[in-house]
Design a protein around this motif. Structure first.
Motif, PDB file in Angstrom:
ATOM      1  N   ALA A 324       0.818  -1.218   0.000  1.00 35.64           N
ATOM      2  CA  ALA A 324       0.000   0.000   0.000  1.00 35.64           C
ATOM      3  C   ALA A 324       0.847   1.262   0.000  1.00 35.64           C
ATOM      4  O   ALA A 324       0.344   2.351  -0.302  1.00 35.64           O
ATOM      5  N   TYR A 325       2.133   1.156   0.322  1.00 33.16           N
ATOM      6  CA  TYR A 325       3.018   2.322   0.287  1.00 33.16           C
ATOM      7  C   TYR A 325       3.313   2.771  -1.140  1.00 33.16           C
ATOM      8  O   TYR A 325       3.735   3.906  -1.357  1.00 33.16           O
ATOM      9  N   PHE A 326       3.136   1.930  -2.113  1.00 33.82           N
ATOM     10  CA  PHE A 326       3.578   2.204  -3.469  1.00 33.82           C
ATOM     11  C   PHE A 326       2.406   2.528  -4.369  1.00 33.82           C
ATOM     12  O   PHE A 326       1.266   2.123  -4.107  1.00 33.82           O
ATOM     13  N   PRO A 327       2.654   3.266  -5.459  1.00 32.08           N
ATOM     14  CA  PRO A 327       1.559   3.678  -6.342  1.00 32.08           C
ATOM     15  C   PRO A 327       0.988   2.500  -7.124  1.00 32.08           C
ATOM     16  O   PRO A 327       1.629   1.465  -7.295  1.00 32.08           O
ATOM     17  N   THR A 328      -0.231   2.684  -7.591  1.00 27.90           N
ATOM     18  CA  THR A 328      -0.891   1.684  -8.421  1.00 27.90           C
ATOM     19  C   THR A 328      -0.909   2.183  -9.862  1.00 27.90           C
ATOM     20  O   THR A 328      -1.149   3.362 -10.128  1.00 27.90           O
ATOM     21  N   LEU A 329      -0.647   1.282 -10.784  1.00 26.90           N
ATOM     22  CA  LEU A 329      -0.666   1.599 -12.207  1.00 26.90           C
ATOM     23  C   LEU A 329      -1.796   0.807 -12.846  1.00 26.90           C
ATOM     24  O   LEU A 329      -1.826  -0.422 -12.775  1.00 26.90           O
ATOM     25  N   THR A 330      -2.724   1.535 -13.451  1.00 26.11           N
ATOM     26  CA  THR A 330      -3.890   0.912 -14.070  1.00 26.11           C
ATOM     27  C   THR A 330      -3.924   1.244 -15.547  1.00 26.11           C
ATOM     28  O   THR A 330      -3.767   2.418 -15.935  1.00 26.11           O
ATOM     29  N   SER A 354     -10.521   5.231 -26.465  1.00 25.93           N
ATOM     30  CA  SER A 354      -9.518   5.862 -25.599  1.00 25.93           C
ATOM     31  C   SER A 354      -8.651   4.760 -25.006  1.00 25.93           C
ATOM     32  O   SER A 354      -9.106   3.641 -24.787  1.00 25.93           O
ATOM     33  N   LEU A 355      -7.398   5.079 -24.753  1.00 24.93           N
ATOM     34  CA  LEU A 355      -6.449   4.112 -24.227  1.00 24.93           C
ATOM     35  C   LEU A 355      -5.361   4.848 -23.476  1.00 24.93           C
ATOM     36  O   LEU A 355      -4.838   5.861 -23.986  1.00 24.93           O
ATOM     37  N   GLY A 356      -5.020   4.361 -22.273  1.00 23.00           N
ATOM     38  CA  GLY A 356      -3.952   5.024 -21.540  1.00 23.00           C
ATOM     39  C   GLY A 356      -3.776   4.493 -20.139  1.00 23.00           C
ATOM     40  O   GLY A 356      -4.683   3.844 -19.595  1.00 23.00           O
ATOM     41  N   PRO A 357      -2.615   4.758 -19.562  1.00 23.55           N
ATOM     42  CA  PRO A 357      -2.349   4.326 -18.186  1.00 23.55           C
ATOM     43  C   PRO A 357      -2.730   5.410 -17.186  1.00 23.55           C
ATOM     44  O   PRO A 357      -2.847   6.585 -17.538  1.00 23.55           O
ATOM     45  N   ALA A 358      -2.931   4.993 -15.946  1.00 23.80           N
ATOM     46  CA  ALA A 358      -3.199   5.945 -14.863  1.00 23.80           C
ATOM     47  C   ALA A 358      -2.375   5.524 -13.653  1.00 23.80           C
ATOM     48  O   ALA A 358      -2.379   4.352 -13.264  1.00 23.80           O
ATOM     49  N   LEU A 359      -1.644   6.468 -13.108  1.00 29.91           N
ATOM     50  CA  LEU A 359      -0.800   6.214 -11.939  1.00 29.91           C
ATOM     51  C   LEU A 359      -1.377   6.965 -10.756  1.00 29.91           C
ATOM     52  O   LEU A 359      -1.646   8.171 -10.832  1.00 29.91           O
ATOM     53  N   ALA A 360      -1.600   6.243  -9.628  1.00 31.17           N
ATOM     54  CA  ALA A 360      -2.187   6.864  -8.446  1.00 31.17           C
ATOM     55  C   ALA A 360      -1.388   6.478  -7.216  1.00 31.17           C
ATOM     56  O   ALA A 360      -0.962   5.327  -7.079  1.00 31.17           O
ATOM     57  N   ALA A 361      -1.160   7.460  -6.365  1.00 27.63           N
ATOM     58  CA  ALA A 361      -0.408   7.207  -5.132  1.00 27.63           C
ATOM     59  C   ALA A 361      -0.974   8.069  -4.020  1.00 27.63           C
ATOM     60  O   ALA A 361      -1.460   9.185  -4.253  1.00 27.63           O
ATOM     61  N   SER A 362      -0.921   7.544  -2.805  1.00 29.87           N
ATOM     62  CA  SER A 362      -1.374   8.294  -1.641  1.00 29.87           C
ATOM     63  C   SER A 362      -0.196   9.058  -1.059  1.00 29.87           C
ATOM     64  O   SER A 362       0.861   8.489  -0.771  1.00 29.87           O
ATOM     65  N   ILE A 363      -0.359  10.362  -0.913  1.00 27.72           N
ATOM     66  CA  ILE A 363       0.739  11.208  -0.410  1.00 27.72           C
ATOM     67  C   ILE A 363       0.727  11.252   1.113  1.00 27.72           C
ATOM     68  O   ILE A 363       1.771  11.120   1.763  1.00 27.72           O
ATOM     69  N   PHE A 364      -0.439  11.421   1.702  1.00 26.16           N
ATOM     70  CA  PHE A 364      -0.537  11.528   3.161  1.00 26.16           C
ATOM     71  C   PHE A 364      -1.798  10.802   3.609  1.00 26.16           C
ATOM     72  O   PHE A 364      -2.882  11.014   3.064  1.00 26.16           O
ATOM     73  N   ASP A 365      -1.646   9.901   4.593  1.00 22.12           N
ATOM     74  CA  ASP A 365      -2.802   9.155   5.077  1.00 22.12           C
ATOM     75  C   ASP A 365      -2.891   9.151   6.597  1.00 22.12           C
ATOM     76  O   ASP A 365      -3.636   8.355   7.182  1.00 22.12           O
ATOM     77  N   GLY A 366      -2.124  10.014   7.256  1.00 26.58           N
ATOM     78  CA  GLY A 366      -2.199  10.099   8.707  1.00 26.58           C
ATOM     79  C   GLY A 366      -1.666   8.878   9.444  1.00 26.58           C
ATOM     80  O   GLY A 366      -2.044   8.636  10.587  1.00 26.58           O
ATOM     81  N   GLY A 367      -0.817   8.096   8.795  1.00 27.19           N
ATOM     82  CA  GLY A 367      -0.235   6.920   9.447  1.00 27.19           C
ATOM     83  C   GLY A 367      -1.056   5.649   9.297  1.00 27.19           C
ATOM     84  O   GLY A 367      -0.759   4.643   9.949  1.00 27.19           O
ATOM     85  N   ALA A 368      -2.083   5.678   8.419  1.00 27.65           N
ATOM     86  CA  ALA A 368      -2.946   4.501   8.269  1.00 27.65           C
ATOM     87  C   ALA A 368      -2.184   3.309   7.714  1.00 27.65           C
ATOM     88  O   ALA A 368      -2.358   2.171   8.159  1.00 27.65           O
ATOM     89  N   ARG A 369      -1.304   3.561   6.732  1.00 28.13           N
ATOM     90  CA  ARG A 369      -0.554   2.448   6.143  1.00 28.13           C
ATOM     91  C   ARG A 369       0.446   1.865   7.135  1.00 28.13           C
ATOM     92  O   ARG A 369       0.625   0.641   7.215  1.00 28.13           O
ATOM     93  N   SER A 370       1.100   2.721   7.896  1.00 25.89           N
ATOM     94  CA  SER A 370       2.035   2.217   8.910  1.00 25.89           C
ATOM     95  C   SER A 370       1.308   1.370   9.946  1.00 25.89           C
ATOM     96  O   SER A 370       1.803   0.318  10.373  1.00 25.89           O
ATOM     97  N   ALA A 371       0.131   1.823  10.337  1.00 29.79           N
ATOM     98  CA  ALA A 371      -0.652   1.058  11.300  1.00 29.79           C
ATOM     99  C   ALA A 371      -1.085  -0.278  10.717  1.00 29.79           C
ATOM    100  O   ALA A 371      -1.101  -1.303  11.410  1.00 29.79           O
TER     101      ALA A 371
END
Length: 485
Positions: A324-330, A354-371
């Motif tokens: 979950a720390y890393f971006p998702t590529l769709t 239409s055709l193309g990739p999408a890159l998404a990443a969470s910048i700040f989550d308040g420590g949810a991923r660490s928890a």
């Protein structure tokens, strides 16, 4: 003059895709290792059990020491039939089987995330729009639109999130299959144990019924002797007390037998009113238990296998949380036809795509991923400790029942000798009473000793069957060869 770009805008996304595929090997799941255990080479009580004939050496090193139907070692056709009924009708097994089906469905669901998602859509709409003119008048326009298309999307598993989820689901499904096997083994042991207890209660009832006949004769004898003037009213009263108290014991034994029959019906998935078992008052002989090593439990016991699979599932969940720390590529694609006249909908001017990739990443989550990562690690530590405790408990159960079975074998022999001695003493005292050389209290004491000794013998037999049955359950389980960990 400006330099041409290194990559054109149309070639950029394949480069991103290639880079993502190269990074796909960077899975975040820690390498799995089965939790280590310090397993002894032999059981502590093994020598004692061998000396008492509890452990029986296996005939070959490759043949299974027990069949899957391990209870057939008792040679009791009624028990065999009860086990078949329990396996077919038990609600407990039905619950475990349903949980297994749910876990297997979860494996399919988790695996679906690794495949592209394809959808279709079709729509038709008619709309009215109005326009206000400068002179204050208005015009209205009615338009019709039709659309038909396909869409697809695929999330690339760059960091192993999806594959780790699949691994966790697969391990959980395997644990559920082992839970079903453990539930079946526990049910089989419970059916056998309840059956043995029921037969022991029958034996107690039969003994007390026969004893009542003898006590009734003694009571009649004292009444006749009182009438002849050679016995006192106290002798008659004591004989009556003995007879009545034994009647009460018989009622208690019969009640116990009835309640055990009800319990057996529930284990078989039947209402007590629909189940009845013909009494025999006969206990089967203890079965031979094949010799086993402590390490065999790790291969044969389904509860241990289930605990180990839960460790594997928890290990995979750590990978899910880390990813979950890393971006998702769709990768997304869509295409179809859109236009006003339905008759010309499939013409070239109405084609769209239409055709193309999408890159998404969470910048700040308040420590949810660490928890989430810390939670996954804590859960892994918890199930690892549970696995070790399951192994230790299994080893303890074998040691306990080895000790009990060996001691009860000796106790049964001693109790047989004590019963025979008590019966000889009673024969002597009864002859002396008839000759008038001893009082009736001596007869009462000797009769009480015989009855107590006989009841103790039945109790020892039942407890020995309990210990041997538990030992068989512990060394039974699965017998097919397991793949290496």
């Amino acid at each position: 003059m400006t330099s041409p770009p290194i990559f054109s805008r149309h070639a950029a996304w394949p480069v991103v895709l290639a880079s993502g595929l190269w990074l796909a090997g960077c899975a975040q799941t820690p390498p799995y290792e089965r939790p280590g255990m310090d397993i002894p080479e032999a059981y502590k009580e093994q020598a004692t059990a061998q000396a008492q004939g509890i452990w029986k050496p296996a005939q070959t090193q490759t043949a299974p020491a027990l069949p899957e139907t391990w209870w057939t070692a008792y040679g009791d056709a009624v028990l065999d039939r009860l086990q078949q009924q329990a396996d077919a009708n038990s609600p407990t097994l039905a619950q475990s089987a349903a949980r297994l089906r749910a876990a297997q469905a979860a494996v399919i669901s988790s695996g679906a995330a690794a495949l592209p998602t394809v959808g279709a859509n079709a729509s038709s709409s008619r709309a009215r729009s109005g326009t206000q003119l400068a002179d204050g008048s208005s015009t209205a326009r009615i338009s019709t639109s039709h659309s038909l298309g396909l869409s697809a999307s695929w999330e690339l598993d760059l960091w192993g999130r999806v594959s780790a989820g699949v691994s966790a689901a697969q391990a959980s499904a395997q644990a559920s299959a082992d839970d079903l096997a453990a539930a079946r083994l526990s049910l089989q042991a419970a059916v056998a144990q309840t059956y043995f207890s029921l037969r022991a209660a029958e034996a107690q009832s039969a003994l007390l019924a026969e004893t009542l006949k003898a006590y009734n004769k003694s009571w009649e004898l004292t009444r006749n002797r009182q009438a002849a003037g050679v016995a006192s009213s106290a002798d008659v009263a004591q004989a009556e007390v003995q007879y009545k108290s034994t009647q009460a014991q018989l009622l208690e034994a019969q009640t116990t037998r009835t309640q055990l029959e009800h319990a057996l019906a529930a284990l078989l998935g039947q209402a007590p009113a629909a189940f009845a078992l013909e009494p025999t008052a006969t206990l089967p002989a203890p079965a031979d238990v094949p010799q086993a090593l402590p390490s065999d439990l790790l291969q044969r016991r389904p509860d241990i296998a289930a605990a180990e699979r839960r460790v594997a599932a928890a290990n995979a969940q750590i990978g899910v949380a880390r990813a979950a720390y890393f971006p998702t590529l769709t990768l997304s694609a869509a295409g179809g036809y859109r236009g006003a006249p339905l008759a010309d909908l499939f013409s070239a001017p109405n084609l769209f795509w239409s055709l193309g990739p999408a890159l998404a990443a969470s910048i700040f989550d308040g420590g949810a991923r660490s928890a989430a990562v810390e939670t996954a690690r804590a859960n892994h530590a918890q199930v690892t400790a549970a696995y070790r405790q399951t192994v230790l408990t299994a080893l303890q159960e074998v040691e306990d029942n080895l000790t009990a079975a060996a001691a009860l074998a000796q106790e049964e022999q001693l109790q047989r000798e004590a019963t025979a001695a008590a019966q000889r003493a009673l024969d002597v005292v009864e002859n002396q009473y008839r000759a008038g050389t001893v009082g009736y209290l001596n007869v009462l004491a000797a009769q009480t000793t015989v009855l107590s000794s006989q009841r103790s013998l039945i109790d020892v037999k039942g407890r020995r069957l309990t210990a041997v049955n538990a030992l068989l359950k512990n060394v039974a389980g699965r017998w097919e060869a397991l793949p290496p960990a």
